[in-house]
Write a protein that holds these residues in place. Sequence first.
Motif, mmCIF file in Angstrom:
data_model
loop_
_atom_site.group_PDB
_atom_site.id
_atom_site.type_symbol
_atom_site.label_atom_id
_atom_site.label_comp_id
_atom_site.label_asym_id
_atom_site.label_seq_id
_atom_site.Cartn_x
_atom_site.Cartn_y
_atom_site.Cartn_z
ATOM 1 N N HIS A 44 39.374 26.011 34.154
ATOM 2 C CA HIS A 44 38.252 26.934 33.013
ATOM 3 C C HIS A 44 37.140 26.360 32.510
ATOM 4 C CE1 HIS A 44 41.366 26.148 29.969
ATOM 5 N NE2 HIS A 44 40.563 26.436 29.081
ATOM 6 N N ASP A 70 36.384 26.750 38.893
ATOM 7 C CA ASP A 70 36.362 28.125 38.630
ATOM 8 C C ASP A 70 34.701 29.285 38.200
ATOM 9 O OD1 ASP A 70 35.735 28.939 35.237
ATOM 10 O OD2 ASP A 70 36.708 26.952 35.494
ATOM 11 N N ARG A 86 37.866 30.746 43.500
ATOM 12 C CA ARG A 86 38.129 32.191 42.600
ATOM 13 C C ARG A 86 39.617 32.748 43.388
ATOM 14 N NH1 ARG A 86 32.835 32.482 43.919
ATOM 15 N NH2 ARG A 86 31.404 32.950 41.984
ATOM 16 N N PRO A 87 40.388 33.322 42.003
ATOM 17 C CA PRO A 87 42.024 33.981 42.200
ATOM 18 C C PRO A 87 41.796 34.397 43.578
ATOM 19 C CG PRO A 87 41.240 34.724 39.752
ATOM 20 C CD PRO A 87 39.655 33.668 40.493
ATOM 21 N N GLY A 103 42.665 34.601 36.804
ATOM 22 C CA GLY A 103 41.570 35.418 36.915
ATOM 23 C C GLY A 103 40.713 35.356 35.111
ATOM 24 N N ASP A 104 41.229 35.794 34.069
ATOM 25 C CA ASP A 104 41.181 35.785 33.367
ATOM 26 C C ASP A 104 41.568 34.277 32.202
ATOM 27 O OD1 ASP A 104 38.454 37.684 33.704
ATOM 28 O OD2 ASP A 104 39.906 39.126 32.668
ATOM 29 N N PRO A 116 36.269 32.517 32.816
ATOM 30 C CA PRO A 116 37.533 32.610 33.869
ATOM 31 C C PRO A 116 38.291 31.847 34.011
ATOM 32 C CG PRO A 116 34.600 33.041 34.479
ATOM 33 C CD PRO A 116 35.154 32.828 33.287
ATOM 34 N N ASN A 118 41.280 29.677 36.154
ATOM 35 C CA ASN A 118 42.112 29.822 37.814
ATOM 36 C C ASN A 118 43.303 29.285 36.884
ATOM 37 O OD1 ASN A 118 40.275 30.161 38.635
ATOM 38 N ND2 ASN A 118 39.590 28.331 39.718
ATOM 39 N N VAL A 134 49.657 33.467 33.916
ATOM 40 C CA VAL A 134 50.091 33.565 35.513
ATOM 41 C C VAL A 134 50.916 33.552 35.735
ATOM 42 C CG1 VAL A 134 48.923 32.413 37.414
ATOM 43 C CG2 VAL A 134 47.351 31.818 35.330
#
Length: 213
Positions: A44, A70, A86-87, A103-104, A116, A118, A134
């Motif tokens: 990120h 990301d 992206r995821p 995601g976030d 975002p 990753n 995650v």
Amino acid sequence: MQITHFGHACVLLDTGAARLLIDPGLFSTGFEDLTGLNAIMITHQHFDHLDADRLDPLLRANPDARLIVDAGSAEKVADREHEVTRPGDTLQVAGARVDVLGGDHAVIHPDVPMIPNNGYLVDGTHLHPGDAYVPAPQPGLQVLFVPAGAPWLKIGEVVDYLRAVAPRTAVPIHEAVLSKAGQKVHYGLLEQLAPEGTAFRVLDREPPAPTTL
């Protein structure tokens, strides 16, 4: 897999088939002279994960390396050749498989905009979550790079995350914001409260040295 921790969130994963550098940020040192990289991967956009001033010489020294970022980091590297992931994406980097998860970014405060984030799962065995809890997509993870200190982090939540993932080995990262005393406390709690079957391993930091995990 050989792992080198360059401090904070920056790790080099050498799978034997690919050399992947993740999150060369402002609080990390020792990665600047690396060569032979197949990819530089950014979770990120925060400066402690992406140091733009040191990114350019790193890319020049590794002209064949893919810059994988990301969606939120894309603007910061817009003048460099890069790939936005992206995821849900799956990448083949040299001989390694990289699954993009997450995601976030974790919530810092409701007044701080979400961005975002990753997570990168390498060869199904080693997970770097960036700045988020995650989840692993399947049980049996070999190594989790577990954040140990951050403005968004509560140590009890990290323990719950570690127990939910239950990796074979937990390696603390994201520690630069902690004092030496804070590291000792957080590391001690994570080791003490880790799930049964999970080893807690602090990697050498000075000088950075590869460890096989």
